[in-house]
Design a protein around this motif. Structure first.
Motif, short mmCIF file in Angstrom:
data_model
loop_
_atom_site.label_atom_id
_atom_site.label_comp_id
_atom_site.label_asym_id
_atom_site.label_seq_id
_atom_site.Cartn_x
_atom_site.Cartn_y
_atom_site.Cartn_z
N LYS A 59 0.74 -0.81 -0.10
CA LYS A 59 0.24 0.34 -0.37
C LYS A 59 0.90 0.79 -0.12
N GLY A 60 2.06 1.02 -0.60
CA GLY A 60 2.70 1.64 -0.04
C GLY A 60 3.86 1.61 -0.78
N PRO A 61 5.03 2.65 -1.21
CA PRO A 61 6.29 2.91 -2.05
C PRO A 61 6.99 2.21 -0.71
N VAL A 62 7.50 2.06 0.14
CA VAL A 62 8.44 1.50 0.68
C VAL A 62 8.20 0.59 2.19
N CYS A 63 8.61 -1.03 2.02
CA CYS A 63 7.67 -1.23 3.17
C CYS A 63 9.18 -2.55 3.61
N TYR A 64 9.19 -2.98 4.80
CA TYR A 64 10.26 -3.77 5.35
C TYR A 64 10.16 -4.91 5.60
N TYR A 65 10.85 -6.12 5.47
CA TYR A 65 10.33 -7.31 5.58
C TYR A 65 10.75 -8.65 6.82
N ALA A 66 10.87 -9.24 7.22
CA ALA A 66 11.51 -9.82 8.52
C ALA A 66 10.85 -11.06 8.22
N TYR A 67 12.63 -11.55 9.20
CA TYR A 67 11.75 -13.13 9.39
C TYR A 67 10.33 -13.32 10.91
N PHE A 68 10.49 -12.09 11.68
CA PHE A 68 10.15 -11.46 13.06
C PHE A 68 10.17 -10.12 13.32
N ALA A 69 9.48 -9.41 13.52
CA ALA A 69 9.59 -8.36 14.08
C ALA A 69 10.69 -7.47 14.79
N PRO A 70 11.42 -6.89 13.96
CA PRO A 70 13.32 -6.88 15.09
C PRO A 70 13.59 -6.40 15.82
N TYR A 71 14.69 -6.26 16.99
CA TYR A 71 14.07 -5.93 18.10
C TYR A 71 15.95 -5.27 17.64
N THR A 72 16.12 -4.30 17.78
CA THR A 72 17.90 -4.15 17.56
C THR A 72 18.15 -3.40 18.60
N ALA A 73 19.96 -3.48 18.77
CA ALA A 73 21.06 -3.43 20.12
C ALA A 73 20.59 -1.86 20.42
N HIS A 74 20.14 -1.19 19.46
CA HIS A 74 20.08 0.19 19.67
C HIS A 74 18.69 0.30 20.90
N ARG A 75 17.46 -0.03 19.80
CA ARG A 75 16.27 -0.15 20.82
C ARG A 75 16.85 -1.02 22.29
N ALA A 76 17.23 -2.33 22.07
CA ALA A 76 17.89 -2.77 23.43
C ALA A 76 18.76 -1.85 24.23
N MET A 77 19.36 -0.98 24.01
CA MET A 77 20.16 0.74 24.80
C MET A 77 19.05 1.29 25.63
N GLU A 78 18.29 1.97 24.05
CA GLU A 78 17.38 2.75 24.98
C GLU A 78 16.59 2.44 25.69
N MET A 79 15.92 1.11 26.29
CA MET A 79 15.00 0.39 26.88
C MET A 79 16.21 0.42 27.83
N THR A 80 17.43 -0.10 28.21
CA THR A 80 17.71 -0.02 28.70
C THR A 80 18.30 0.85 30.03
N ALA A 81 18.73 1.66 29.23
CA ALA A 81 18.63 3.30 30.06
C ALA A 81 16.94 3.99 30.39
N ARG A 82 16.22 3.78 29.45
CA ARG A 82 15.04 4.49 30.51
C ARG A 82 14.53 3.58 31.00
N PHE A 83 14.58 1.95 31.93
CA PHE A 83 14.21 2.06 32.47
C PHE A 83 14.97 1.60 33.89
N GLY A 84 16.63 2.04 33.39
CA GLY A 84 17.87 2.01 34.60
C GLY A 84 17.18 3.79 34.57
N ALA A 85 16.50 4.62 35.01
CA ALA A 85 16.52 5.72 35.11
C ALA A 85 15.58 6.02 36.90
#
Length: 376
Positions: free
Chosen positions: A101-127
């Protein structure tokens, strides 16, 4: 018609064989850098809106061919909302069809969870109040391996460890860990608050940040399967495990849960440590109670399908849940979640998803809260 495909981003993995026509895109999955594992893919397609057909040509040689049966690919336009698109495994190839339904789409084996997102999550909860951010060490590429401590430390309290993402392609583990942390910091979640009165909880949201960043399926930067490194972890091949196991030795463990994904079995299930030399009636009763209560808590969990149970005394002590169960004589489990859908509670359009991973974590906390006083 112009078609552009890339996987040059964190967690990305694909090789373009041919992409001249949106109806005939030919792809291959790249193997882990220093190990011959592959199944994880994550890529972006830029093409005219409308029908596109993609074929992963080396699917038959993937690590778990059975994982393609009844599998539908994950797709997203915004990297936040993921849905399933029709996929078919035939003649050794995975065919993916999508009316974009648009010109750009991402495809993956499962919804990705990046190392950067994990760093952000750790910082958020750690505070947050009542949470301690605990840097444990570094990966081979120099990325942080962090834990989060929830609840106060007291001698009378039990110690619980939850880890995720030893196998980088199993991104559902990090979604589960995020849901676990969200529940533990929710003041309105009475069962989470009850658990924190009984136990101190340590969460490692991402054990293998290098493998995640590199788009690997099972291994770290050295080609090591971290879930086969717990008996003798080393700074040279598995520093991630070494850092976490050393901290566990320091702090102790009364319950251990290692969150994974299984390619072939289309259900959530738990693998216990029945084959360890120190297996006992006490541990058997705790494992049975945990599984039975989780079945009662959510239709997403079942215990009819799963891995064969190891013969007595024959467990592989290189595997995390077996090593931890033997090392601490505690309830020690591997939670496996599907890449497909949970047959016990099928939701075809969504499949197994980040939302459902998080909800399973909430139910797991409920069961842990009920069991906590009996753990030791």
């Amino acid at each position: 018609m112009s078609v552009t495909i890339t996987s040059s981003f964190e967690c990305g993995n694909i090789r373009v064989v041919s992409a001249h026509d949106p109806q005939d895109i030919r792809l291959e999955i790249e193997s882990d850098g220093k190990a011959d594992f592959f199944q994880w893919f994550f890529y972006r397609v830029e093409a005219p809106e409308g029908s596109r057909r993609m074929v992963i040509e080396n699917a038959a040689r993937a690590s778990y061919e059975g994982g393609w049966q009844d599998y539908n690919t994950c797709a997203s336009y915004d990297l936040e909302n993921w849905f399933r698109v029709p996929s078919r495994y035939e003649n050794g190839k995975l065919e993916i069809e999508h009316e974009a339904k648009g010109p750009v789409c991402y495809y993956a084996y499962f919804a990705p969870y990046t190392a950067h997102r994990a760093m952000e999550m750790t910082a958020r909860f750690g505070a947050m109040d009542g949470v301690e951010w605990m840097p444990l060490g570094k990966s081979l590429d120099g990325r942080p391996v962090d834990a989060l401590r929830f609840g106060s430390v007291a001698e009378a309290k039990k110690t619980i460890w939850v880890i995720a993402r030893q196998h980088p392609g199993e991104s559902m583990g990090s979604w589960y860990a995020e849901g676990f942390c969200e529940a533990l910091t929710d003041p309105n979640n009475n069962m989470a608050q009850q658990l924190l009165r009984e136990a101190t909880v340590y969460v490692v949201p991402i054990m293998n940040p290098d493998g995640v960043a590199r788009g690997h399926l099972r291994t770290n930067a050295a080609g090591t399967d971290l879930n086969r490194a717990w008996a003798e972890p080393s700074a040279e091949a598995s520093p991630e495990v070494l850092a976490v196991r050393n901290k566990m030795d320091e702090l102790g463990c009364d319950l251990f849960l290692d969150a994974h994904g299984d390619e072939a079995i289309a259900n959530n299930f738990i693998a216990g440590s029945e084959g360890i030399p120190k297996w006992s009636p006490r541990l058997a009763e705790l494992l049975s109670t945990f599984k039975n209560q989780l079945i009662q808590a959510t239709p997403d969990f079942q215990d009819k399908e799963g891995y064969p149970i190891d013969p007595a005394g024959k467990a592989n002590l290189r595997i995390a849940n077996n090593q931890v169960g033997e090392r601490f004589e505690c309830l020690s489990m591997t939670l496996e979640m599907p890449f497909k859908d949970a047959r016990t509670n099928a939701m075809p359009e969504e499949g197994w998803s980040p939302r459902r991973c998080k909800q399973l974590a909430v139910h797991s906390i409920e069961v842990m809260a009920r069991l906590a006083e009996r753990l030791r």
